[in-house]
Design an enzyme around this catalytic site. Structure first.
Site, PDB file in Angstrom:
ATOM      1  N   ASP A  59     -13.987   2.357  13.665  1.00 55.78           N
ATOM      2  CA  ASP A  59     -14.678   2.233  12.157  1.00 55.78           C
ATOM      3  C   ASP A  59     -15.112   0.777  11.556  1.00 55.78           C
ATOM      4  O   ASP A  59     -14.214   0.955  10.424  1.00 55.78           O
ATOM      5  CB  ASP A  59     -13.069   3.185  11.554  1.00 55.78           C
ATOM      6  CG  ASP A  59     -14.230   3.630  11.232  1.00 55.78           C
ATOM      7  OD1 ASP A  59     -15.127   4.248  10.141  1.00 55.78           O
ATOM      8  OD2 ASP A  59     -13.388   4.431   9.599  1.00 55.78           O
ATOM      9  N   LYS A  90       0.826  -0.973  -0.213  1.00 58.44           N
ATOM     10  CA  LYS A  90      -0.013  -0.004  -0.117  1.00 58.44           C
ATOM     11  C   LYS A  90       1.425   1.529   0.229  1.00 58.44           C
ATOM     12  O   LYS A  90       1.636   1.334   0.912  1.00 58.44           O
ATOM     13  CB  LYS A  90      -0.922  -0.179   1.461  1.00 58.44           C
ATOM     14  CG  LYS A  90      -2.051   1.430   1.123  1.00 58.44           C
ATOM     15  CD  LYS A  90      -2.765   0.426   2.334  1.00 58.44           C
ATOM     16  CE  LYS A  90      -3.368   1.256   2.745  1.00 58.44           C
ATOM     17  NZ  LYS A  90      -5.011   1.345   3.933  1.00 58.44           N
TER      18      LYS A  90
HETATM   19  P1  AMP Z   1      -7.011   1.074   0.776  1.00 60.30           P
HETATM   20  O1  AMP Z   1      -5.935   2.595   0.745  1.00 60.30           O
HETATM   21  O2  AMP Z   1      -7.570   0.140   1.818  1.00 60.30           O
HETATM   22  O3  AMP Z   1      -8.872   1.787   1.037  1.00 60.30           O
HETATM   23  O4  AMP Z   1      -7.796  -0.252  -0.428  1.00 60.30           O
HETATM   24  C1  AMP Z   1      -7.698   0.621  -1.498  1.00 60.30           C
HETATM   25  C2  AMP Z   1      -8.084  -0.943  -2.412  1.00 60.30           C
HETATM   26  O5  AMP Z   1      -7.101  -2.621  -1.814  1.00 60.30           O
HETATM   27  C3  AMP Z   1      -9.971  -1.685  -1.474  1.00 60.30           C
HETATM   28  O6  AMP Z   1     -10.964  -1.470  -1.964  1.00 60.30           O
HETATM   29  C4  AMP Z   1      -9.018  -2.978  -1.892  1.00 60.30           C
HETATM   30  O7  AMP Z   1      -9.827  -3.682  -2.845  1.00 60.30           O
HETATM   31  C5  AMP Z   1      -7.773  -3.193  -2.546  1.00 60.30           C
HETATM   32  N1  AMP Z   1      -6.576  -3.804  -0.709  1.00 60.30           N
HETATM   33  C6  AMP Z   1      -6.297  -2.741  -0.066  1.00 60.30           C
HETATM   34  N2  AMP Z   1      -5.396  -3.186   1.196  1.00 60.30           N
HETATM   35  C7  AMP Z   1      -5.891  -5.206  -0.078  1.00 60.30           C
HETATM   36  C8  AMP Z   1      -5.096  -6.270   1.010  1.00 60.30           C
HETATM   37  N3  AMP Z   1      -4.728  -6.206   2.384  1.00 60.30           N
HETATM   38  N4  AMP Z   1      -5.521  -7.185   0.616  1.00 60.30           N
HETATM   39  C9  AMP Z   1      -6.023  -7.486  -0.790  1.00 60.30           C
HETATM   40  N5  AMP Z   1      -6.890  -6.543  -1.137  1.00 60.30           N
HETATM   41  C10 AMP Z   1      -6.292  -5.147  -0.896  1.00 60.30           C
END
Ligand code: AMP
Length: 264
Positions: A134, A39
């Site tokens: 949350d 991320k």
């Molecule tokens: P976020 O920034 O955490 O909202 O992540 C954006 C998108 O990435 C989410 O909606 C998920 O579809 C995907 N995502 C985030 N973290 C994960 C993870 N650990 N495993 C799989 N998909 C993820």
């Protein structure tokens, strides 16, 4: 001591608030090769939105957690432009939210299975004196076996003494009445949110409406569509109590008839 060159970057999984999320594979000499999620948070966006504390909190909290219903944070690193979180890959195709919107609502047995798993994760967090603050379908991911994993700790807080928090946190339709009323609150806000989540999974809509839920939350004005079973209603009433210490303790959730019927 990780850096971007230690990974093969794969397909993008989604876009978060501050950057992209990629599937990746470790290819560091000497390290086990495995698939994970990177991320990437853009430092300038994190700074311009003033969420450094939220990001730091997410890292500090997640790094100490090991539970099958919580996304693991293996580590993190940064370069001049970005912060990178090395996360466990939830292979079940994204957020529970997305699956829920597609399905409209879930069957009661499917909902009860998810609720039981989230409550296990929350009970574990509470033993570590962490309040999540949350819980909602957008912050839940699905694992390989279809199990739920709590995946976003941006609003979580370390609260070793009970009823010590005052900051309004989280997402309005999920916040507990004591938070809205400006009272000191504690981990029971997560139990309230679990009740709201149960309603949303079972009914496909938010219990207190999306527009101006404050008044309805503070009166706990609940009404159920006809298709909701007696056991499900009774379960939700036990979580959605105005008085925080009357809410069903997380360690008793597994004994509830609605859960027992569905999880067996
Ligand atoms: P976020 O920034 O955490 O909202 O992540 C954006 C998108 O990435 C989410 O909606 C998920 O579809 C995907 N995502 C985030 N973290 C994960 C993870 N650990 N495993 C799989 N998909 C993820």
């Amino acid at each position: 001591d990780w850096s971007l060159k230690d990974f093969d970057i794969g397909r993008p999984l989604g876009k978060g608030h501050f950057g992209k999320v990629y599937l990746a594979r470790v290819r560091k000499p000497g390290a086990e090769s495995f698939v994970l999620v990177l991320k990437c948070l853009a430092k300038d966006e994190v700074a311009s939105k003033g969420v450094q504390t939220q990001v730091r909190r997410e890292i500090e909290v997640m790094q100490q957690l090991r539970h099958p219903n919580i996304i693991r944070l293996y580590g993190w690193f940064h370069d001049s432009q970005r912060i990178y979180l090395m996360l466990e890959y939830a292979a079940g195709q994204g957020e529970l939210f997305k699956h829920l919107r597609k399905a409209g609502r879930f069957s009661e047995s499917r909902s009860a299975r998810y609720i039981s798993q989230v409550s296990d994760g929350l009970a574990y967090l509470h033993t570590k004196n962490i309040i999540h603050r949350d819980i909602k379908p957008e912050n839940l991911l699905l694992g390989m076996q279809g199990e739920v994993k709590v995946g976003d700790f941006g609003w979580s807080v370390y609260a070793p003494s009970e009823d010590s928090q005052r900051t309004i946190a989280g997402t309005l339709s999920y916040v507990a009445p004591e938070m809205i009323l400006g009272q000191a609150y504690g981990r029971a806000v997560d139990i309230w949110a679990l009740g709201v989540l149960t309603y949303e999974l079972v009914c496909g809509a938010e219990p207190f409406g999306a527009d101006n839920p404050r008044t309805r939350i503070c009166r706990c004005e609940l009404s159920f569509p006809d298709f909701v079973s007696i056991n499900a209603r009774s379960f939700m009433h036990k979580l959605l109590c105005l008085t925080p210490n009357e809410r069903l303790p997380l360690d008793r959730i597994r004994d509830e008839e609605w859960i027992v019927e569905s999880v067996r």
